[in-house]
Design a protein around this motif. Structure first.
Motif, mmCIF file in Angstrom:
data_model
loop_
_atom_site.group_PDB
_atom_site.id
_atom_site.type_symbol
_atom_site.label_atom_id
_atom_site.label_comp_id
_atom_site.label_asym_id
_atom_site.label_seq_id
_atom_site.Cartn_x
_atom_site.Cartn_y
_atom_site.Cartn_z
ATOM 1 N N VAL A 1 12.033 11.158 -23.478
ATOM 2 C CA VAL A 1 10.993 11.769 -24.311
ATOM 3 C C VAL A 1 9.657 11.086 -23.987
ATOM 4 O O VAL A 1 9.548 9.864 -24.119
ATOM 5 N N PRO A 2 8.626 11.830 -23.580
ATOM 6 C CA PRO A 2 7.379 11.195 -23.134
ATOM 7 C C PRO A 2 6.658 10.401 -24.213
ATOM 8 O O PRO A 2 6.022 9.396 -23.919
ATOM 9 N N MET A 3 6.740 10.868 -25.477
ATOM 10 C CA MET A 3 6.031 10.202 -26.576
ATOM 11 C C MET A 3 6.934 10.132 -27.799
ATOM 12 O O MET A 3 7.501 11.154 -28.211
ATOM 13 N N THR B 1 2.862 3.852 -34.885
ATOM 14 C CA THR B 1 3.008 3.350 -33.518
ATOM 15 C C THR B 1 3.397 4.481 -32.591
ATOM 16 O O THR B 1 4.351 5.221 -32.859
ATOM 17 N N LEU B 2 2.639 4.612 -31.502
ATOM 18 C CA LEU B 2 2.946 5.614 -30.485
ATOM 19 C C LEU B 2 3.491 4.901 -29.252
ATOM 20 O O LEU B 2 2.806 4.069 -28.652
ATOM 21 N N VAL C 1 -3.428 10.413 -30.047
ATOM 22 C CA VAL C 1 -2.281 10.995 -29.352
ATOM 23 C C VAL C 1 -2.837 11.660 -28.099
ATOM 24 O O VAL C 1 -3.591 12.636 -28.191
ATOM 25 N N PRO C 2 -2.501 11.149 -26.917
ATOM 26 C CA PRO C 2 -3.159 11.598 -25.692
ATOM 27 C C PRO C 2 -2.697 12.974 -25.218
ATOM 28 O O PRO C 2 -1.917 13.662 -25.888
ATOM 29 N N VAL D 1 -5.613 14.459 -29.716
ATOM 30 C CA VAL D 1 -6.049 14.482 -31.110
ATOM 31 C C VAL D 1 -5.964 13.072 -31.685
ATOM 32 O O VAL D 1 -5.269 12.205 -31.153
ATOM 33 N N GLN D 2 -6.697 12.851 -32.767
ATOM 34 C CA GLN D 2 -6.617 11.602 -33.502
ATOM 35 C C GLN D 2 -5.890 11.836 -34.820
ATOM 36 O O GLN D 2 -6.215 12.774 -35.562
ATOM 37 N N LEU D 3 -4.896 10.992 -35.071
ATOM 38 C CA LEU D 3 -4.247 11.009 -36.377
ATOM 39 C C LEU D 3 -5.049 10.101 -37.304
ATOM 40 O O LEU D 3 -5.270 8.932 -36.996
#
Length: 203
Positions: free
Chosen positions: A144-146, A161-162, A186-187, A192-194
């Motif tokens: 899973v990439p993220m 945490t990402l 989140v790239p 987007v920015q959380l």
């Protein structure tokens, strides 16, 4: 709460996995509960706290702002961790929409976690350890990439945490952690920015 198990505890064995998956399909799970397969057994996860659901809604709302065409955000979608013989039901999963629309309408089989672009888990008091360890390793092994872990019970205080760039050894190469109150980026492909200060319980 355990609903079923295999005698040797090894869900990676083909027959054991088939038995567990068939049992999982046939379970009559109470409304709001989730059934997952882990360590050779089916575990029922109780409904989460309202703040848990509020955080999921806030994350989903933000992700939609940068969601590329062809992707969808899904709740209570079972995903199969094929390398480990596990089945989890994350709080949110981002997947190509075509995989959902083309799924067999007569089948309740889980989706392949390897097809996910992003998986989100929000800890509850009773499952925080699993989200930090077992699921962290499982999503990395699945490629899973993220993996976004929102941990209200981190010993440092509530954290988002990402984890990105999964390794086959069950780790992620990159970690970006922020306390509640600070933004988390989140790239691509989301970009987007959380705004974690929007999360219930953040203040």
């Amino acid at each position: 709460m355990t609903a079923a198990f295999v005698e040797n505890g090894q869900a990676s064995d083909g027959r054991a996995w088939d038995y567990l998956l068939q049992t999982w399909r046939e379970l009559d799970v109470p409304e709001g509960w989730r059934a997952e397969i882990d360590e050779g057994q089916i575990v029922l996860v109780p409904p989460p706290h309202a703040h848990h659901n509020g955080i999921a809604e806030a994350v989903q709302s933000r992700l939609y702002r940068g969601l590329p065409d062809g992707l969808g955000i899904y709740q209570t979608l079972g995903v199969h961790i094929a390398p480990l013989g596990k089945l989890y039901v994350p709080d949110l999963v981002v997947m190509p929409r075509v995989l959902i629309t083309d799924a067999d309408p007569e089948s309740s089989d889980p989706m392949d976690a390897a097809e996910a672009l992003l998986v989100v888990e929000i800890t509850s008091r009773g499952n925080a350890r699993e989200d930090r360890t077992k699921k962290y390793r499982a999503y990395a092994r699945a490629g899973v990439p993220m993996y976004l872990l929102i941990d209200r019970f981190d010993t440092r205080g509530p954290m988002a945490t990402l984890f990105t760039e999964p390794n086959e050894d069950g780790t992620f190469k990159h970690t970006d952690a922020v306390p509640f109150g600070k933004p988390l980026t989140v790239p691509s492909p989301f970009d987007v920015q959380l705004l974690t200060e929007e999360f219930p319980g953040a203040s």
